[in-house]
Design an enzyme around this catalytic site. Structure first.
Site, PDB file in Angstrom:
ATOM      1  N   PRO A   9     -20.504 -60.504  30.253  1.00  0.00           N
ATOM      2  CG  PRO A   9     -22.082 -58.974  30.989  1.00  0.00           C
ATOM      3  CD  PRO A   9     -21.562 -59.611  29.752  1.00  0.00           C
ATOM      4  CG  ASN A  10     -20.492 -60.717  35.987  1.00  0.00           C
ATOM      5  OD1 ASN A  10     -19.572 -60.175  36.595  1.00  0.00           O
ATOM      6  ND2 ASN A  10     -21.628 -60.102  35.721  1.00  0.00           N
ATOM      7  NE  ARG A  17     -22.302 -64.757  37.482  1.00  0.00           N
ATOM      8  CZ  ARG A  17     -22.922 -64.603  36.335  1.00  0.00           C
ATOM      9  NH1 ARG A  17     -22.465 -65.195  35.257  1.00  0.00           N
ATOM     10  NH2 ARG A  17     -23.987 -63.852  36.259  1.00  0.00           N
ATOM     11  CE1 TYR A  22     -25.580 -68.253  35.387  1.00  0.00           C
ATOM     12  CE2 TYR A  22     -24.837 -67.324  37.477  1.00  0.00           C
ATOM     13  CZ  TYR A  22     -25.646 -67.266  36.358  1.00  0.00           C
ATOM     14  OH  TYR A  22     -26.537 -66.235  36.196  1.00  0.00           O
ATOM     15  CG  ASN A  73     -23.649 -67.025  28.106  1.00  0.00           C
ATOM     16  OD1 ASN A  73     -24.521 -66.153  28.238  1.00  0.00           O
ATOM     17  ND2 ASN A  73     -23.380 -67.910  29.040  1.00  0.00           N
ATOM     18  CB  ALA A  76     -26.362 -59.339  32.573  1.00  0.00           C
ATOM     19  CD  GLU A  97     -29.279 -65.782  23.498  1.00  0.00           C
ATOM     20  OE1 GLU A  97     -29.207 -64.821  22.702  1.00  0.00           O
ATOM     21  OE2 GLU A  97     -30.188 -65.893  24.346  1.00  0.00           O
ATOM     22  CG  HIS A  99     -28.533 -68.218  28.174  1.00  0.00           C
ATOM     23  ND1 HIS A  99     -27.922 -67.030  28.441  1.00  0.00           N
ATOM     24  CD2 HIS A  99     -29.310 -68.016  27.089  1.00  0.00           C
ATOM     25  CE1 HIS A  99     -28.310 -66.131  27.555  1.00  0.00           C
ATOM     26  NE2 HIS A  99     -29.153 -66.706  26.715  1.00  0.00           N
ATOM     27  NE  ARG A 106     -31.037 -67.899  37.168  1.00  0.00           N
ATOM     28  CZ  ARG A 106     -29.871 -67.270  37.014  1.00  0.00           C
ATOM     29  NH1 ARG A 106     -29.176 -67.415  35.896  1.00  0.00           N
ATOM     30  NH2 ARG A 106     -29.414 -66.501  37.990  1.00  0.00           N
TER      31      ARG A 106
HETATM   32  C1  DQA Z   1     -26.459 -66.503  31.795  1.00  0.00           C
HETATM   33  C2  DQA Z   1     -27.861 -66.121  32.284  1.00  0.00           C
HETATM   34  C3  DQA Z   1     -27.985 -64.619  32.471  1.00  0.00           C
HETATM   35  O1  DQA Z   1     -29.267 -64.289  32.937  1.00  0.00           O
HETATM   36  C4  DQA Z   1     -26.974 -64.121  33.469  1.00  0.00           C
HETATM   37  O2  DQA Z   1     -27.036 -62.714  33.575  1.00  0.00           O
HETATM   38  C5  DQA Z   1     -25.602 -64.589  33.182  1.00  0.00           C
HETATM   39  C6  DQA Z   1     -25.382 -65.945  32.690  1.00  0.00           C
HETATM   40  C7  DQA Z   1     -26.256 -68.042  31.745  1.00  0.00           C
HETATM   41  O3  DQA Z   1     -25.294 -68.454  31.107  1.00  0.00           O
HETATM   42  O4  DQA Z   1     -27.006 -68.787  32.380  1.00  0.00           O
HETATM   43  O5  DQA Z   1     -24.628 -63.883  33.466  1.00  0.00           O
HETATM   44  O6  DQA Z   1     -26.288 -66.019  30.485  1.00  0.00           O
END
Ligand code: DQA
Length: 140
Positions: A9-10, A17, A22, A73, A76, A97, A99, A106
């Site tokens: 998501p996102n 964003r 990011y 990735n 959330a 994985e 991020h 964080r």
């Molecule tokens: C994320 C880190 C997560 O905590 C967050 O919810 C994201 C992006 C990252 O790529 O840093 O949406 O996965």
């Protein structure tokens, strides 16, 4: 070598964003950079982004017999999704994985990854370069 690049998501909102966290690269920039790196290895990459947990689970299940590796990735869902962990474990495809941000630097709730236990390893805090390093690793 076929690699599934699966984003949660996102991640489609990259660039717009919270750029301080990011980065300014967009999702299209991410795709382009990953395609470029994969080309170096003659690897075939497919991109899927979904805002829905069940869709991510289905994509992992459907990757069996189609993809050799996964770069994931879970965004959330990283911090909550036993369903994604179970799918990774069940499918057995080597996954890394990634991020963009350093989740350990964080908020407390981001410091735990439920899904990393289903992966070979985790890369975090290196922005979109993390995806490229994951490709390097998975193709080596
Ligand atoms: C994320 C880190 C997560 O905590 C967050 O919810 C994201 C992006 C990252 O790529 O840093 O949406 O996965």
């Amino acid at each position: 070598m076929k690699i599934l690049i699966l984003n949660g998501p996102n991640i489609n909102m990259l660039g717009k964003r919270e750029p301080d966290i990011y980065g300014r690269a967009t999702y299209a920039d991410l795709e382009e950079a990953v395609r470029e790196r994969a080309k170096k290895y003659g690897a075939d990459v497919s991109f899927v982004q979904s805002n829905h947990e069940g869709e991510l689970v289905t994509r992992i299940q459907n990757a069996v017999g189609v993809y050799d590796r996964i770069v994931l990735n879970p965004a959330a869902f990283t911090h909550t999704s036993i369903a994604i962990l179970d799918a990774l474990t069940a499918c057995g495809i080597p996954a890394v994985e990634v991020h963009l941000s350093n989740i350990h630097k964080r908020e407390e709730f981001r410091r735990r990854s439920v899904t990393a236990a289903g992966c070979v390893g985790q890369i975090c805090g290196l922005g979109i370069q993390g995806y490229l390093l994951a490709i390097d690793y998975l193709c080596s």
